[in-house]
Design a protein around this motif. Structure first.
Motif, PDB file in Angstrom:
ATOM      1  N   PHE A   1       0.826  -1.203   0.000  1.00 17.12           N
ATOM      2  CA  PHE A   1       0.000   0.000   0.000  1.00 17.12           C
ATOM      3  C   PHE A   1       0.870   1.267   0.000  1.00 17.12           C
ATOM      4  CE2 PHE A   1      -1.999   3.389   2.470  1.00 17.12           C
ATOM      5  CZ  PHE A   1      -3.212   3.539   1.838  1.00 17.12           C
ATOM      6  N   THR A   2       1.875   1.297   0.847  1.00 24.85           N
ATOM      7  CA  THR A   2       2.669   2.512   1.041  1.00 24.85           C
ATOM      8  C   THR A   2       3.603   2.794  -0.120  1.00 24.85           C
ATOM      9  OG1 THR A   2       2.597   2.238   3.449  1.00 24.85           O
ATOM     10  CG2 THR A   2       4.347   3.634   2.566  1.00 24.85           C
ATOM     11  N   PHE A   3       4.274   1.776  -0.621  1.00 27.55           N
ATOM     12  CA  PHE A   3       5.316   2.007  -1.628  1.00 27.55           C
ATOM     13  C   PHE A   3       4.904   1.607  -3.038  1.00 27.55           C
ATOM     14  CE2 PHE A   3       7.444   1.251   2.474  1.00 27.55           C
ATOM     15  CZ  PHE A   3       7.994   2.507   2.638  1.00 27.55           C
ATOM     16  N   GLY A   4       3.854   0.794  -3.158  1.00 27.83           N
ATOM     17  CA  GLY A   4       3.437   0.353  -4.478  1.00 27.83           C
ATOM     18  C   GLY A   4       2.305   1.156  -5.067  1.00 27.83           C
ATOM     19  N   ARG A   5       1.642   1.981  -4.240  1.00 26.71           N
ATOM     20  CA  ARG A   5       0.437   2.667  -4.720  1.00 26.71           C
ATOM     21  C   ARG A   5       0.469   4.174  -4.526  1.00 26.71           C
ATOM     22  NH1 ARG A   5      -3.604  -0.758  -6.231  1.00 26.71           N
ATOM     23  NH2 ARG A   5      -2.654  -2.755  -6.694  1.00 26.71           N
ATOM     24  N   GLU A   6       1.073   4.637  -3.463  1.00 26.49           N
ATOM     25  CA  GLU A   6       1.012   6.065  -3.167  1.00 26.49           C
ATOM     26  C   GLU A   6       2.102   6.846  -3.908  1.00 26.49           C
ATOM     27  OE1 GLU A   6      -1.682   7.182  -0.610  1.00 26.49           O
ATOM     28  OE2 GLU A   6      -2.047   5.462  -1.893  1.00 26.49           O
ATOM     29  N   ASP A   7       1.803   8.082  -4.246  1.00 26.36           N
ATOM     30  CA  ASP A   7       2.807   9.026  -4.774  1.00 26.36           C
ATOM     31  C   ASP A   7       3.502   8.510  -6.030  1.00 26.36           C
ATOM     32  OD1 ASP A   7       4.314  11.360  -4.842  1.00 26.36           O
ATOM     33  OD2 ASP A   7       5.912  10.507  -3.619  1.00 26.36           O
ATOM     34  N   LEU A   8       2.747   7.926  -6.955  1.00 25.38           N
ATOM     35  CA  LEU A   8       3.364   7.380  -8.168  1.00 25.38           C
ATOM     36  C   LEU A   8       2.777   7.996  -9.439  1.00 25.38           C
ATOM     37  CD1 LEU A   8       3.677   3.609  -7.166  1.00 25.38           C
ATOM     38  CD2 LEU A   8       5.526   5.275  -7.380  1.00 25.38           C
TER      39      LEU A   8
END
Length: 260
Positions: A163-170
């Motif tokens: 959730f944190t690194f694979g979806r946000e802020d991309l």
């Protein structure tokens, strides 16, 4: 192993993802339609990821009891409200997924595959079987399957990492600028999609980034095994996003070849 080391390890992948050539291939509204017809599956499975976090980190059972971390509880519930019950440009309450579906319709994108997919899900067909019946890119199917692979393993530190690194802020600034340029050509068709993007960026803004990092500290604790597993999931999540974008890019390029 800690949060700083995790972020350092995934930074090269993150930079590669933000520079993916799929964005520069979007030269028309028709190209954007092709993009949304695949990306909508990532918008859909994000909600299952979020709801899994809600199940783990807040109390959704009866009798109710307060969970350990009130700040994390509030963070997750705020995201659920924002994603599941936001307000569109007309002031109507709807989820970001429904907002995206409406934006696709305005664009002229084909929403049939997602519509039939969700009908199968409502009929209790498994995610894997429902995907098998979809006429979408194999890369898109792989992306969704990986999300549910992590969910089904049931390790909260892995789910939080996805959730944190694979979806946000991309969402890179370049993509937003391309969409704004396309809006100038046909504002009526583009208004809904641009609103979705800007609303998504706004919702994910100021607080969510720092709080999601706090969430990682909470769920990984000081356990080096959990940090390593969370790092491996973060790395694979970014690779799967690139895999998804490769499939979208191939679809756009194939459209261009057929058009020529």
């Amino acid at each position: 192993m800690d949060l700083h080391q995790l972020k350092s390890r995934i930074e090269p992948l993150r930079k590669e993802l933000l520079a993916h050539p799929v964005y520069s291939e979007i030269a028309s509204i028709e190209d954007l339609c092709a993009f949304t017809e695949e990306h909508v599956f990532a918008v859909w499975d994000f909600m299952s990821l979020l709801k899994t976090l809600q199940q783990h980190l807040t109390c959704v059972q009866v009798p109710w009891y307060p969970t350990k971390n009130a700040e994390t509880r509030r963070f997750i519930n705020e995201i659920v409200v924002g994603e599941e019950s936001d307000v569109d440009a007309a002031g109507d309450t709807m989820s970001h997924f429904e907002m995206y579906i409406n934006a696709m319709a305005s664009l002229g994108a084909n929403g049939t595959e997602m519509q039939e997919f969700t009908q199968r899900i409502r009929a209790n067909v498994s995610v894997n079987e429902a995907l098998n019946q979809c006429q979408i890119a194999e890369e898109t199917k792989d992306f969704v399957r990986y999300t549910f692979e992590v969910i089904h393993r049931g390790k909260i530190h892995e789910i939080a990492s996805l959730f944190t690194f694979g979806r946000e802020d991309l969402i890179p600034d370049m993509f937003l600028e391309i969409v704004k340029e396309l809006k100038a050509e046909a504002p009526e068709r583009m208004n809904g999609f641009l609103y979705y993007l800007e609303r998504h960026i706004e919702i994910d803004g100021d607080d969510h980034g720092p709080l999601s990092l706090k969430l990682m500290d909470e769920v990984c604790e000081n356990d080096p095994i959990k940090w390593e597993e969370a790092t491996l999931v973060a790395e694979q999540a970014l690779k799967m996003r690139m895999h998804l974008w490769n499939g979208v890019r191939n679809k756009i390029l194939l459209r261009s070849e057929v058009r020529v």
